[in-house]
Write a protein that holds these residues in place. Sequence first.
Motif, short mmCIF file in Angstrom:
data_model
loop_
_atom_site.label_atom_id
_atom_site.label_comp_id
_atom_site.label_asym_id
_atom_site.label_seq_id
_atom_site.Cartn_x
_atom_site.Cartn_y
_atom_site.Cartn_z
N GLY A 179 44.05 15.33 -83.45
CA GLY A 179 43.71 16.52 -82.37
C GLY A 179 43.95 17.10 -81.91
N MET A 180 44.65 18.04 -82.04
CA MET A 180 45.11 19.45 -81.38
C MET A 180 44.95 20.53 -82.65
N PHE A 205 49.69 21.21 -67.62
CA PHE A 205 49.14 20.45 -66.59
C PHE A 205 47.53 20.63 -66.19
N THR A 206 47.67 22.19 -65.29
CA THR A 206 46.46 21.92 -65.23
C THR A 206 45.20 22.36 -65.63
N GLY A 207 45.28 23.31 -67.21
CA GLY A 207 44.22 22.92 -68.39
C GLY A 207 43.48 21.42 -68.33
N SER A 208 45.43 20.68 -68.49
CA SER A 208 45.08 19.55 -68.88
C SER A 208 43.65 18.02 -67.63
N PRO A 232 36.71 22.23 -77.16
CA PRO A 232 37.69 23.47 -77.56
C PRO A 232 38.96 22.87 -75.47
N PHE A 233 39.94 23.10 -76.07
CA PHE A 233 41.10 23.08 -75.41
C PHE A 233 41.85 24.03 -74.80
N PRO A 235 39.57 27.22 -73.25
CA PRO A 235 39.01 27.11 -71.71
C PRO A 235 39.73 26.97 -70.96
N TYR A 236 40.36 25.72 -71.57
CA TYR A 236 41.18 24.77 -70.12
C TYR A 236 42.23 25.71 -70.00
N LEU A 237 43.25 25.91 -71.23
CA LEU A 237 44.43 26.13 -71.15
C LEU A 237 44.57 28.10 -70.09
N SER A 238 43.39 28.64 -71.18
CA SER A 238 43.12 29.81 -70.23
C SER A 238 42.94 29.81 -68.72
#
Length: 262
Positions: A179-180, A205-208, A232-233, A235-238
């Motif tokens: 899943g990741m 927290f914010t990226g999720s 894709p995760f 870009p959100y973590l970034s």
Amino acid sequence: MISYTLTLTTLLFIFGACIGSFLNVCIFRIPQKKSIAFPGSFCPICKANIPFYCNVPILSYLFLKGRCKYCKNPISIRYPLVEILTGISPVFLFLKFGLTPPLFFWFCFVCVLIVISLIDFDHQIIPDIISLPGIVIFASSAVFIPGMTIASVLMGIFTGGGILYAIAFLYYKLRKAEGMGGGDIKLLAMIGAATGLEGVMFTLFTGSLVGTVAGIGIMLFTKGSNRQLKIPFGPYLSAGAILYIFFGNALIQWYLGALAGY
């Protein structure tokens, strides 16, 4: 004073836009495992070499009206957008941190996040050749960022990598499917090296949160036609890490104050 600030921000924007042009090369070539130095810039469609006067950040796109000088095929709007984004990054960092070591440290960090985000968006991969050296390089936050220590760096690295590894491991055990990706784990470890434990928790927290909202929006837009769609995760973590750089402390204090009010 106003003249000095205007001149400096203009120079920073031009410098950032030039770096953005190089980032476009990295985004295109690194996933293909091609050299980012040789050959020079060329049209990906007709393969014609692009002369220097057609390779001026932002302006060339406008002068060429978004088309290749030779084959007249359209040039992706993303090229000037990356140059603009990279151009404004040092300007905003200067307005927040002044002409100090953190400005240059965070600008390098943001540039790496831009490259990672767009590669992940295009190919659903985060190349180890970027994230693994990034962990080592951005561990220098203990030198360049006030308040960061070696202990903070190590906590950030091991917490960032460890949290996502644990989530990925549990997901695999429960669902018997990945899943990741490992790239996200290394990316969050790199973010931890730069921002420490507090930055890792804020970013996750914010990226999720941003990723969840975006995922729901995509599902609504596609009317749930592809429930197995991979989002894709990276870009959100970034995005979460960049929000932390500019607003992290203020948002954390606001949140703690809100909790204290209950």
